[in-house]
Design a protein around this motif. Structure first.
Motif, PDB file in Angstrom:
ATOM      1  N   ILE A 108     -12.132 -30.415   8.223  1.00  0.00           N
ATOM      2  CA  ILE A 108     -12.216 -29.110   7.588  1.00  0.00           C
ATOM      3  C   ILE A 108     -12.500 -28.011   8.619  1.00  0.00           C
ATOM      4  O   ILE A 108     -12.766 -26.866   8.264  1.00  0.00           O
ATOM      5  CB  ILE A 108     -13.308 -29.096   6.494  1.00  0.00           C
ATOM      6  N   VAL A 109     -12.435 -28.367   9.885  1.00  0.00           N
ATOM      7  CA  VAL A 109     -12.772 -27.431  10.963  1.00  0.00           C
ATOM      8  C   VAL A 109     -11.642 -26.423  11.158  1.00  0.00           C
ATOM      9  O   VAL A 109     -10.465 -26.791  11.244  1.00  0.00           O
ATOM     10  CB  VAL A 109     -13.038 -28.183  12.280  1.00  0.00           C
ATOM     11  N   ARG A 110     -12.010 -25.155  11.220  1.00  0.00           N
ATOM     12  CA  ARG A 110     -11.088 -24.065  11.500  1.00  0.00           C
ATOM     13  C   ARG A 110     -11.575 -23.348  12.752  1.00  0.00           C
ATOM     14  O   ARG A 110     -12.763 -23.074  12.893  1.00  0.00           O
ATOM     15  CB  ARG A 110     -11.022 -23.080  10.332  1.00  0.00           C
ATOM     16  N   VAL A 111     -10.658 -23.048  13.656  1.00  0.00           N
ATOM     17  CA  VAL A 111     -11.003 -22.398  14.917  1.00  0.00           C
ATOM     18  C   VAL A 111     -10.266 -21.064  15.007  1.00  0.00           C
ATOM     19  O   VAL A 111      -9.031 -21.039  14.960  1.00  0.00           O
ATOM     20  CB  VAL A 111     -10.638 -23.281  16.128  1.00  0.00           C
ATOM     21  N   ARG A 112     -11.015 -19.967  15.106  1.00  0.00           N
ATOM     22  CA  ARG A 112     -10.400 -18.670  15.345  1.00  0.00           C
ATOM     23  C   ARG A 112     -10.014 -18.613  16.822  1.00  0.00           C
ATOM     24  O   ARG A 112     -10.839 -18.869  17.705  1.00  0.00           O
ATOM     25  CB  ARG A 112     -11.382 -17.550  15.014  1.00  0.00           C
ATOM     26  N   THR A 113      -8.785 -18.281  17.122  1.00  0.00           N
ATOM     27  CA  THR A 113      -8.296 -18.349  18.497  1.00  0.00           C
ATOM     28  C   THR A 113      -8.534 -17.025  19.206  1.00  0.00           C
ATOM     29  O   THR A 113      -7.668 -16.148  19.243  1.00  0.00           O
ATOM     30  CB  THR A 113      -6.800 -18.711  18.530  1.00  0.00           C
ATOM     31  N   ASP A 114      -9.702 -16.889  19.798  1.00  0.00           N
ATOM     32  CA  ASP A 114     -10.022 -15.696  20.583  1.00  0.00           C
ATOM     33  C   ASP A 114      -9.475 -15.797  21.999  1.00  0.00           C
ATOM     34  O   ASP A 114      -8.993 -14.810  22.567  1.00  0.00           O
ATOM     35  CB  ASP A 114     -11.546 -15.500  20.657  1.00  0.00           C
ATOM     36  N   VAL A 151      -6.001 -21.164  33.551  1.00  0.00           N
ATOM     37  CA  VAL A 151      -6.007 -19.734  33.293  1.00  0.00           C
ATOM     38  C   VAL A 151      -6.505 -19.490  31.876  1.00  0.00           C
ATOM     39  O   VAL A 151      -6.153 -20.211  30.940  1.00  0.00           O
ATOM     40  CB  VAL A 151      -4.603 -19.110  33.493  1.00  0.00           C
ATOM     41  N   LEU A 152      -7.372 -18.477  31.725  1.00  0.00           N
ATOM     42  CA  LEU A 152      -7.855 -18.015  30.426  1.00  0.00           C
ATOM     43  C   LEU A 152      -7.290 -16.627  30.176  1.00  0.00           C
ATOM     44  O   LEU A 152      -7.199 -15.810  31.099  1.00  0.00           O
ATOM     45  CB  LEU A 152      -9.384 -17.923  30.401  1.00  0.00           C
ATOM     46  N   TYR A 153      -6.949 -16.341  28.922  1.00  0.00           N
ATOM     47  CA  TYR A 153      -6.460 -15.008  28.572  1.00  0.00           C
ATOM     48  C   TYR A 153      -6.632 -14.794  27.071  1.00  0.00           C
ATOM     49  O   TYR A 153      -6.735 -15.769  26.300  1.00  0.00           O
ATOM     50  CB  TYR A 153      -4.997 -14.830  28.989  1.00  0.00           C
ATOM     51  N   PRO A 154      -6.676 -13.542  26.611  1.00  0.00           N
ATOM     52  CA  PRO A 154      -6.852 -13.301  25.177  1.00  0.00           C
ATOM     53  C   PRO A 154      -5.692 -13.873  24.372  1.00  0.00           C
ATOM     54  O   PRO A 154      -4.517 -13.701  24.732  1.00  0.00           O
ATOM     55  CB  PRO A 154      -6.881 -11.772  25.078  1.00  0.00           C
ATOM     56  N   ALA A 155      -6.004 -14.547  23.286  1.00  0.00           N
ATOM     57  CA  ALA A 155      -4.948 -15.146  22.456  1.00  0.00           C
ATOM     58  C   ALA A 155      -4.098 -14.087  21.778  1.00  0.00           C
ATOM     59  O   ALA A 155      -3.017 -14.399  21.260  1.00  0.00           O
ATOM     60  CB  ALA A 155      -5.575 -16.074  21.414  1.00  0.00           C
ATOM     61  N   THR A 156      -4.563 -12.857  21.772  1.00  0.00           N
ATOM     62  CA  THR A 156      -3.781 -11.765  21.197  1.00  0.00           C
ATOM     63  C   THR A 156      -2.691 -11.271  22.144  1.00  0.00           C
ATOM     64  O   THR A 156      -1.860 -10.449  21.753  1.00  0.00           O
ATOM     65  CB  THR A 156      -4.708 -10.585  20.857  1.00  0.00           C
ATOM     66  N   SER A 157      -2.677 -11.755  23.387  1.00  0.00           N
ATOM     67  CA  SER A 157      -1.715 -11.295  24.379  1.00  0.00           C
ATOM     68  C   SER A 157      -0.313 -11.816  24.080  1.00  0.00           C
ATOM     69  O   SER A 157      -0.131 -12.977  23.712  1.00  0.00           O
ATOM     70  CB  SER A 157      -2.119 -11.774  25.782  1.00  0.00           C
ATOM     71  N   MET A 179     -18.230 -16.861  20.939  1.00  0.00           N
ATOM     72  CA  MET A 179     -19.353 -16.231  20.256  1.00  0.00           C
ATOM     73  C   MET A 179     -19.208 -14.716  20.258  1.00  0.00           C
ATOM     74  O   MET A 179     -19.808 -14.023  19.422  1.00  0.00           O
ATOM     75  CB  MET A 179     -20.667 -16.634  20.932  1.00  0.00           C
ATOM     76  N   ILE A 180     -18.389 -14.201  21.197  1.00  0.00           N
ATOM     77  CA  ILE A 180     -18.133 -12.767  21.303  1.00  0.00           C
ATOM     78  C   ILE A 180     -16.666 -12.533  20.952  1.00  0.00           C
ATOM     79  O   ILE A 180     -15.780 -12.832  21.740  1.00  0.00           O
ATOM     80  CB  ILE A 180     -18.446 -12.233  22.711  1.00  0.00           C
ATOM     81  N   ARG A 181     -16.420 -11.971  19.772  1.00  0.00           N
ATOM     82  CA  ARG A 181     -15.048 -11.849  19.279  1.00  0.00           C
ATOM     83  C   ARG A 181     -14.208 -10.891  20.119  1.00  0.00           C
ATOM     84  O   ARG A 181     -13.026 -11.141  20.369  1.00  0.00           O
ATOM     85  CB  ARG A 181     -15.088 -11.366  17.825  1.00  0.00           C
ATOM     86  N   ASP A 182     -14.798  -9.786  20.566  1.00  0.00           N
ATOM     87  CA  ASP A 182     -14.051  -8.719  21.226  1.00  0.00           C
ATOM     88  C   ASP A 182     -13.837  -9.028  22.712  1.00  0.00           C
ATOM     89  O   ASP A 182     -14.797  -9.323  23.441  1.00  0.00           O
ATOM     90  CB  ASP A 182     -14.816  -7.399  21.075  1.00  0.00           C
ATOM     91  N   ASP A 183     -12.587  -8.923  23.168  1.00  0.00           N
ATOM     92  CA  ASP A 183     -12.280  -9.250  24.564  1.00  0.00           C
ATOM     93  C   ASP A 183     -12.943  -8.290  25.535  1.00  0.00           C
ATOM     94  O   ASP A 183     -13.406  -8.695  26.610  1.00  0.00           O
ATOM     95  CB  ASP A 183     -10.763  -9.247  24.784  1.00  0.00           C
ATOM     96  N   LEU A 188     -17.074  -7.456  29.781  1.00  0.00           N
ATOM     97  CA  LEU A 188     -18.283  -6.797  30.269  1.00  0.00           C
ATOM     98  C   LEU A 188     -19.396  -7.807  30.519  1.00  0.00           C
ATOM     99  O   LEU A 188     -20.080  -7.763  31.557  1.00  0.00           O
ATOM    100  CB  LEU A 188     -18.740  -5.743  29.267  1.00  0.00           C
ATOM    101  N   LEU A 189     -19.566  -8.750  29.598  1.00  0.00           N
ATOM    102  CA  LEU A 189     -20.616  -9.758  29.752  1.00  0.00           C
ATOM    103  C   LEU A 189     -20.326 -10.674  30.939  1.00  0.00           C
ATOM    104  O   LEU A 189     -21.250 -11.060  31.672  1.00  0.00           O
ATOM    105  CB  LEU A 189     -20.757 -10.578  28.470  1.00  0.00           C
ATOM    106  N   TYR A 190     -19.064 -11.020  31.142  1.00  0.00           N
ATOM    107  CA  TYR A 190     -18.712 -11.867  32.289  1.00  0.00           C
ATOM    108  C   TYR A 190     -19.027 -11.147  33.599  1.00  0.00           C
ATOM    109  O   TYR A 190     -19.638 -11.731  34.508  1.00  0.00           O
ATOM    110  CB  TYR A 190     -17.233 -12.235  32.233  1.00  0.00           C
ATOM    111  N   ASP A 191     -18.628  -9.875  33.699  1.00  0.00           N
ATOM    112  CA  ASP A 191     -18.911  -9.115  34.918  1.00  0.00           C
ATOM    113  C   ASP A 191     -20.416  -8.993  35.137  1.00  0.00           C
ATOM    114  O   ASP A 191     -20.903  -9.096  36.278  1.00  0.00           O
ATOM    115  CB  ASP A 191     -18.277  -7.724  34.825  1.00  0.00           C
ATOM    116  N   LEU A 192     -21.151  -8.783  34.065  1.00  0.00           N
ATOM    117  CA  LEU A 192     -22.607  -8.663  34.164  1.00  0.00           C
ATOM    118  C   LEU A 192     -23.223  -9.978  34.622  1.00  0.00           C
ATOM    119  O   LEU A 192     -24.117 -10.001  35.485  1.00  0.00           O
ATOM    120  CB  LEU A 192     -23.173  -8.242  32.811  1.00  0.00           C
TER     121      LEU A 192
END
Length: 227
Positions: A108-114, A151-157, A179-183, A188-192
């Protein structure tokens, strides 16, 4: 954020995976594509429910769990079980956007693809073509990495895989719900976090500047986390 992460798998680990994948039975890759994406998809995949796919997927997940750069960049809440594809003989995947939700078969697991991820399992010199082309803020970026790199990239690309004109391109691919929906916030968090790591090396973990910056980081995570 488009980010290349080196040495997710060692060359020895890649060789172990390839020995099994090179002897595997492959199926039409359209089986995991959405209705629109299926029309652009021309490749082969390892059957998702096969024991080999599940075993190699678990092997990759173990490697991901120990990769601090991946965790910092994606802040994963859920990871879709890794899949495996093969492009050869002109195989390609035209321009598309990944499905927003992936359903884990038999659960029943659903994964939002961020976040989308591709882990390369063949060296660039083993095949011609096959570049992963990703549209980001700086235009179209062509990615063709060494075996074991990811390579990682936004799934919206918007992205595509160019035709493989000789040899074969084998890779693992999967998606993460962050855990952070917005790319932009993830970037910003990665750079920080990278700045915190640099300060820690330079000044020490207990230095006031390091502590202050870490406090800002964790407060932002608390504010933005979508769990």
């Amino acid at each position: 954020m488009l980010l290349c992460i080196p040495n997710v798998l060692t060359k020895q680990q890649v060789a172990q995976c390839r020995a099994q994948l090179d002897a595997a039975e492959w199926v039409n890759g359209k089986v995991t594509a959405g209705q629109q994406a299926a029309t652009a998809k021309n490749n082969l995949q390892l059957a998702q429910t096969s024991p080999l796919a599940q075993a190699l997927g678990d092997f990759i997940l173990d490697a991901l769990a120990n990769n601090s750069q991946l965790i910092s960049a994606a802040l994963p809440l859920k990871i879709y079980p890794p899949l495996f594809n093969r492009y050869a003989g002109g195989g390609n995947f035209g321009v598309h956007v990944d499905n927003s939700i992936r359903y884990v078969p038999g659960t029943i697991v659903r994964v939002r693809t961020d976040v989308s991820a591709t882990l390369f399992l063949t060296e660039p010199e083993e095949y011609e073509g096959g570049e992963l082309v990703i549209e980001d803020n700086f235009g179209a970026q062509e990615v063709k990495l060494a075996a074991g790199d990811m390579v990682l990239y936004p799934a919206t690309s918007l992205h595509q895989v160019l035709p493989v004109t000789s040899g074969a391109r084998i890779a693992s691919f999967f998606w993460m719900q962050s855990m952070i929906r917005d790319d932009g916030q993830r970037t910003l968090l990665y750079d920080l976090d990278q700045s915190i790591q640099e300060l820690t090396m330079e000044l020490g973990v207990g230095h006031p500047q390091t502590v202050k910056l870490a406090g800002i980081y964790h407060n932002l995570v608390r504010r933005w986390a979508d769990t």
